[in-house]
Design an enzyme around this catalytic site. Structure first.
Site, PDB file in Angstrom:
ATOM      1  CG  HIS A   1       4.176  27.973 -16.199  1.00  0.00           C
ATOM      2  ND1 HIS A   1       5.748  27.682 -16.281  1.00  0.00           N
ATOM      3  CD2 HIS A   1       3.720  27.661 -15.011  1.00  0.00           C
ATOM      4  CE1 HIS A   1       5.964  27.199 -14.978  1.00  0.00           C
ATOM      5  NE2 HIS A   1       4.984  27.425 -14.232  1.00  0.00           N
TER       6      HIS A   1
ATOM      7  CG  ASN B   1       6.708  24.471 -12.782  1.00  0.00           C
ATOM      8  OD1 ASN B   1       7.591  25.368 -13.382  1.00  0.00           O
ATOM      9  ND2 ASN B   1       5.674  24.482 -11.829  1.00  0.00           N
TER      10      ASN B   1
ATOM     11  CB  CYS C   1       5.651  30.258 -12.649  1.00  0.00           C
ATOM     12  SG  CYS C   1       5.934  29.204 -11.568  1.00  0.00           S
TER      13      CYS C   1
HETATM   14  O1  UT7 Z   1       3.856  26.775 -11.349  1.00  0.00           O
HETATM   15  C1  UT7 Z   1       3.005  26.499 -10.508  1.00  0.00           C
HETATM   16  C2  UT7 Z   1       3.153  25.385  -9.612  1.00  0.00           C
HETATM   17  N1  UT7 Z   1       2.264  24.365  -9.256  1.00  0.00           N
HETATM   18  C3  UT7 Z   1       1.462  23.397 -10.046  1.00  0.00           C
HETATM   19  O2  UT7 Z   1       1.439  23.862 -11.046  1.00  0.00           O
HETATM   20  C4  UT7 Z   1       0.699  22.640  -9.369  1.00  0.00           C
HETATM   21  C5  UT7 Z   1      -0.732  22.559  -9.844  1.00  0.00           C
HETATM   22  N2  UT7 Z   1      -1.250  21.290  -9.422  1.00  0.00           N
HETATM   23  C6  UT7 Z   1      -1.102  20.166  -9.663  1.00  0.00           C
HETATM   24  O3  UT7 Z   1      -0.078  20.169 -10.574  1.00  0.00           O
HETATM   25  C7  UT7 Z   1      -1.721  18.781  -8.979  1.00  0.00           C
HETATM   26  O4  UT7 Z   1      -2.556  19.515  -8.052  1.00  0.00           O
HETATM   27  C8  UT7 Z   1      -0.722  17.847  -8.361  1.00  0.00           C
HETATM   28  C9  UT7 Z   1      -0.085  17.133  -9.585  1.00  0.00           C
HETATM   29  C10 UT7 Z   1       0.294  18.811  -7.467  1.00  0.00           C
HETATM   30  C11 UT7 Z   1      -1.303  17.187  -7.389  1.00  0.00           C
HETATM   31  O5  UT7 Z   1      -2.587  16.131  -8.164  1.00  0.00           O
HETATM   32  P1  UT7 Z   1      -3.750  16.096  -7.757  1.00  0.00           P
HETATM   33  O6  UT7 Z   1      -4.459  15.079  -8.552  1.00  0.00           O
HETATM   34  O7  UT7 Z   1      -4.396  17.075  -7.307  1.00  0.00           O
HETATM   35  O8  UT7 Z   1      -3.633  15.176  -6.171  1.00  0.00           O
HETATM   36  P2  UT7 Z   1      -3.968  15.740  -4.856  1.00  0.00           P
HETATM   37  O9  UT7 Z   1      -3.120  16.812  -4.378  1.00  0.00           O
HETATM   38  O10 UT7 Z   1      -5.493  15.724  -4.754  1.00  0.00           O
HETATM   39  O11 UT7 Z   1      -3.439  14.440  -4.380  1.00  0.00           O
HETATM   40  C12 UT7 Z   1      -4.282  13.057  -4.267  1.00  0.00           C
HETATM   41  C13 UT7 Z   1      -3.389  12.193  -3.686  1.00  0.00           C
HETATM   42  C14 UT7 Z   1      -3.043  12.453  -2.197  1.00  0.00           C
HETATM   43  O12 UT7 Z   1      -3.483  10.950  -1.264  1.00  0.00           O
HETATM   44  P3  UT7 Z   1      -4.417  10.832  -0.603  1.00  0.00           P
HETATM   45  O13 UT7 Z   1      -4.551  11.938   0.263  1.00  0.00           O
HETATM   46  O14 UT7 Z   1      -5.638  10.841  -1.378  1.00  0.00           O
HETATM   47  O15 UT7 Z   1      -4.183   9.605   0.165  1.00  0.00           O
HETATM   48  C15 UT7 Z   1      -1.671  12.683  -1.947  1.00  0.00           C
HETATM   49  O16 UT7 Z   1      -1.095  12.541  -0.815  1.00  0.00           O
HETATM   50  O17 UT7 Z   1      -2.135  11.913  -4.021  1.00  0.00           O
HETATM   51  C16 UT7 Z   1      -1.105  11.996  -3.002  1.00  0.00           C
HETATM   52  N3  UT7 Z   1       0.026  12.606  -3.659  1.00  0.00           N
HETATM   53  C17 UT7 Z   1       1.036  11.574  -4.233  1.00  0.00           C
HETATM   54  N4  UT7 Z   1       1.313  10.456  -4.270  1.00  0.00           N
HETATM   55  C18 UT7 Z   1       2.309   9.823  -4.710  1.00  0.00           C
HETATM   56  C19 UT7 Z   1       0.486  13.689  -3.816  1.00  0.00           C
HETATM   57  N5  UT7 Z   1       1.891  13.710  -4.365  1.00  0.00           N
HETATM   58  C20 UT7 Z   1       1.920  12.477  -4.545  1.00  0.00           C
HETATM   59  C21 UT7 Z   1       3.381  11.631  -5.231  1.00  0.00           C
HETATM   60  N6  UT7 Z   1       3.365  10.560  -5.374  1.00  0.00           N
HETATM   61  N7  UT7 Z   1       4.373  12.587  -5.593  1.00  0.00           N
END
Ligand code: UT7
Length: 328
Positions: free
Chosen positions: A255, A285, A114
């Site tokens: 970004h 994004n 990115c």
């Molecule tokens: O250009 C670079 C591209 N990538 C990025 O910038 C990503 C950077 N990372 C992030 O933005 C964050 O890490 C995310 C938004 C992707 C995820 O947020 P998080 O607070 O780190 O959540 P997590 O991955 O720790 O997941 C927490 C919970 C999980 O459930 P359990 O296992 O605790 O039951 C996930 O399965 O949230 C769940 N989850 C969702 N729930 C509802 C993950 N995605 C979703 C969703 N809707 N879309």
């Protein structure tokens, strides 16, 4: 300093809009989750079958028009993208074809995750400074909707499609130009973001398709943690190289990966929030296209004016990251 002027900017966003509510009808997610974790409310998605290069061509044409130039005036074309039109020859030839660059200027893809657009502006500036290029067109184009698994709520909610472009022209004698650059890569983070199959390490096969290895895989937490410190480091370093302090920066264009990443970055930099440009709520994004889209919106809105100092900062797959500081 690299003396140059951003003579024109342009953007293209596909018509089709998908809201968080739309996604929550087919996925186990909600508007509340997506909004509170990322700041995203909606995104634009390219229709299946439409070539992503057409978005890049449209953005480039708009940028050239605003610069008062024609495709004939392009001496160098750089195209930043994660997902090329074809693995060989990439995306740049498709943009060159669409623009009708029959005078055969050099073109190539910039692959720096990115951060590709930021790397592209820096590379274009260096080639212009060295005399190897006159006017440069830098395009960021992304259609990650084609490479996310629409059944994977951890990735598909994050991305949108789009393209943005800038035209850079020489501007000797003035104060405008690239004041400072910081580019880096941290290969220990190589596996944070990837599409594992389809390259030479793991060529496409029925098995790679069955195992969904052609979709984007992401370690969200790892990306999140690295992104903040990477953009902070690059921005501080670029400002030092520019001989300015962070308070001299009029606009920070980070970004647009996640609003919380942007807010954490701003807090660490001690930078005023009201001077940070954000559009992730509307477009999500858009990867390499995010900064040129943001830039074009701010230019159209009359926010960016001559003499303003801008910091463009990004991180992405690789992990590549960097900041370019420009005087407008
Ligand atoms: O250009 C670079 C591209 N990538 C990025 O910038 C990503 C950077 N990372 C992030 O933005 C964050 O890490 C995310 C938004 C992707 C995820 O947020 P998080 O607070 O780190 O959540 P997590 O991955 O720790 O997941 C927490 C919970 C999980 O459930 P359990 O296992 O605790 O039951 C996930 O399965 O949230 C769940 N989850 C969702 N729930 C509802 C993950 N995605 C979703 C969703 N809707 N879309």
């Amino acid at each position: 300093m690299i003396a140059l002027r951003v003579a024109g900017t342009g953007r293209f966003l596909p018509e089709r809009e998908i809201t968080n509510e739309d996604l929550s009808r087919t996925l186990d997610t909600s508007d509340e989750w997506i909004r509170s974790r990322t700041g995203i409310r909606r995104r634009r998605i390219l229709d299946p079958g439409d070539p992503p290069a057409d978005m890049g061509v449209a953005a480039a044409r708009a940028a050239l028009k605003r610069a008062g130039l024609t495709p004939r005036d392009v001496d160098l074309l750089l195209v930043a993208t994660n997902v090329p039109e074809e693995i060989i020859p990439g995306s740049a030839p498709f943009i060159a074809e669409g623009l009708g660059l029959s005078h055969e200027p050099p073109f190539f893809d910039v692959k720096a995750g990115c951060a590709g657009f930021v790397f592209g502006v820096a590379i274009a500036g260096a080639l212009m400074e060295s005399g190897l290029a006159g006017n440069a067109l830098v395009v960021g184009i992304e259609a990650l909707s084609r490479f996310v698994d629409w059944e994977d709520r951890k990735t598909c909610v994050l991305f949108g499609d789009g393209a943005g472009a800038v035209v850079l022209v020489r501007d000797s004698g003035g104060e405008r130009g690239i004041l400072g650059v910081s580019l880096h890569g941290d290969a220990t983070k190589r596996e944070l973001l990837r599409i594992a199959a389809g390259g030479v390490r793991l060529p496409a096969s029925p098995q790679t398709v069955a195992e969904k290895k052609h979709f984007l895989e992401m370690k969200g937490r790892g990306v999140y943690q690295s992104a903040v410190t990477m953009m902070e480091r690059a921005t501080v370093e670029a400002a030092q190289r520019a001989g300015i302090s962070l308070s001299d920066i009029d606009w920070l264009l980070p970004h647009q990966a996640n609003l919380r990443i942007i807010e954490a970055l701003v807090k660490r930099l001690g930078f005023p929030r009201e001077r940070v440009l954000v559009n992730i709520d509307r477009v999500a994004n858009t990867s390499t296209a995010s900064i040129p889209i943001l830039l074009d919106e701010a230019v159209r809105d009359g926010m960016i004016r001559e003499g303003h100092i801008l910091a463009l900062t990004a991180f992405g797959a690789g992990a590549c990251y960097g900041t370019v500081i420009l005087r407008w």
